[in-house]
Design an enzyme around this catalytic site. Structure first.
Site: not given
Ligand code: NAD
Length: 499
Positions: A189, A297, A165, A242, A398, A192
């Site tokens: 994808k 991040c 997000f 994450s 984090e 959401e």
């Molecule tokens: P998230 O892991 O909740 O969601 C990311 C994606 O995964 C979304 O598209 C979501 O629909 C999908 N998803 C979530 N749960 C899932 C599951 N159980 N099974 C399958 N798909 C699933 O992450 P977020 O809250 O949207 O983003 C924040 C996180 O992203 C933070 O931890 C941040 O550090 C990390 N991030 C990392 C980088 C990097 O370059 N390393 C860059 C940006 C964000």
């Protein structure tokens, strides 16, 4: 129009529905799960999103796989013409995308505009693919009598990217331009929670007229992701999000025989020594910790003062926090927007309370912040804790909110030990004017991105981007030459001609 909507300044037009883009057509998503997309500054529902079901994923993959043969046979020089056009379409729409981005995510307009520039930069870099495809392919003539050997890069099929997000416009563009420029077809994808920027990016894609099925958009949640991960015709998966989900994606995609690159969460420390130029360093430190409301991040959410610098550093940080304005990102004077959801705000509040229980001292308390114009917004005021030590949970987890932790170290060795104490390895910054300190830091800190006097060390598109340890699962990172290697495989051709 509700009263909440009336409170939103400069409410620009946003897409009135969240649709999928499949095989060159906009189509309504099909599925039973429908959720609101909420403006986190106002609490207003912007639009509803339907999570796409497995049938929709199957149909999309089938169309993308059908498109692959012709797209692969299209010369790279011709493929990148679509990217030149896409760059222009995105340039023309960037203000609309920024407005939508701010409304769905909460970040300030300045942050949204900066994010889109970084996304467009990747389109520009990927437009150089014909040249990048040459690299790493060797040709050896006369390797034996009448025999030549070549390595030729080839695209692999259908790739998907699953994105988070916090950078809804930029992160999809870490992947999409490289995947298609190298000759693959692609399915995005997006998160959401923030599907609107992708709607506008795909309006630009639609205007460019890519051949049907080459670039597709499927909205949805975890079930949609699982259908993609398990589909036989998906060749590879790019993920950002994450750490627990990154690890799950990595393992599941690999188990289904796919290439996978999965970028996870982070815990980034900044360190300042007594040679740091505090006048320059402190605004940079503040931008890193509180920019994007800390939901980045690359955010440094722990700041370690080495030795004598601590008192001055603390004083200047306090002054700078005092100048921060919290509010709706659409208001130009806002520095710190809301958190993405009420649950996120509650999670951060709990972390602050736990840190206090563990012995940290609350120096600036943003917990009770309420915006008079936006009482439904998920705001937290900038918060500063001090006396934080590496055995506390807040020093290891984090935060992803507008909270910074101050810590002290006697010398640079101790500070580096603190930096390396976490299970993550995404980024770290050192503020110094001494070359030997900078060199030691670069050499000893175990992180994928190191900033020297730079608090948000985001690499430009022609460099790779990725972390280490719990921040990354896979081998090849996003962007640059790593992207070319991820999205292609090399075939060795050995030829002998008898006459
Ligand atoms: P998230 O892991 O909740 O969601 C990311 C994606 O995964 C979304 O598209 C979501 O629909 C999908 N998803 C979530 N749960 C899932 C599951 N159980 N099974 C399958 N798909 C699933 O992450 P977020 O809250 O949207 O983003 C924040 C996180 O992203 C933070 O931890 C941040 O550090 C990390 N991030 C990392 C980088 C990097 O370059 N390393 C860059 C940006 C964000």
């Amino acid at each position: 129009m509700t009263s909440k909507q009336e409170q939103s300044p400069a409410a620009a037009a946003i897409p009135s529905a969240v649709r999928n883009y499949i095989d060159g057509e906009w189509v309504a998503a099909e599925g039973d799960d429908v959720q609101p997309v909420v403006n986190p500054a106002t609490g207003e529902t912007l639009v509803d999103i339907t999570y796409s079901n497995t049938e929709t994923v199957d149909e999309t993959v089938e169309k993308a796989a059908d498109a692959f043969d012709d797209w692969r046979a299209t010369s790279p020089v011709k493929r990148v013409q679509y990217l030149f056009d896409l760059k222009q379409e995105l340039e023309d729409r960037q203000e609309d995308i920024a407005q939508a981005l701010t409304r769905e995510h909460g970040k300030t307009l300045a942050e949204a505009r900066g994010e889109i520039r970084r996304g467009i930069e990747n389109v520009e870099v990927a437009a150089g693919i014909p040249n990048m495809l040459r690299e790493g392919s060797g040709n050896v003539e006369g390797i034996a009598t009448n025999m030549d050997e070549h390595a030729v890069r080839q695209p692999l099929g259908v790739f998907t990217a699953i994105t988070p997000f916090n950078f809804p416009a930029m992160i999809p563009l870490w992947f999409l331009p490289y995947a298609v420029a190298t000759g693959n077809s692609f399915i995005l994808k997006p998160s959401e929670k923030v599907p609107l920027s992708s709607q506008l990016i795909f309006e630009a894609i639609d205007a460019v007229n890519f051949p049907d099925g080459v670039v597709n958009l499927v909205n949805g949640g975890a079930d949609t992701v699982n259908a993609l991960l398990e589909h036989d015709d998906i060749a590879g998966v790019s993920f950002v999000g994450s750490t627990p989900v990154a690890q799950y994606i990595y393992e599941t995609a690999a188990k289904h025989g796919k290439r996978v690159q999965a970028q996870g969460g982070a815990k980034n420390y900044a360190v300042a020594t007594d040679s740091a130029e505090l006048d320059q360093a402190v605004p940079n430190i503040i931008g890193s910790a509180y920019g994007n409301a800390g939901q980045r991040c690359l955010a440094n959410d722990v700041l370690v003062g080495v030795g004598d610098v601590y008192d001055d550093l603390r004083a200047e940080v306090l002054d700078a926090i005092d100048d921060l304005t919290v509010g709706n990102g659409l208001d130009e004077e806002t520095d710190v927007g809301p958190l993405i959801t009420g649950e996120s705000a509650d999670r951060v509040l709990e972390m602050i309370d736990d840190a206090i229980d563990e012995g940290a001292e609350l120096v600036v308390d943003g917990r009770d912040f309420e915006h008079p114009d936006y009482p439904e917004g998920y705001f937290l005021g900038p918060t500063l804790l001090e006396g934080v030590t590496t055995d506390m949970d807040i020093a290891q987890t984090e935060i992803f909110g507008p909270v910074m932790c101050l810590a002290e170290a006697d010398d640079l060795d101790e500070a580096i030990e603190m930096v390396n104490s976490t299970e993550y390895g995404n980024a770290s910054s050192l503020y110094t004017e001494r070359g030997n300190e900078a060199r030691k830091y670069r050499y000893e800190v175990d992180a994928g991105n190191i900033g020297i006097n730079v608090g948000v060390c985001a690499p430009l598109g022609f460099f790779h981007f990725g972390g280490r340890k719990g921040s990354f699962f896979g081998d090849l990172h996003a962007q640059g030459e790593d992207a070319v290697n991820f999205y292609t495989d090399k075939t060795i051709e050995i030829q002998r001609w008898y006459s």
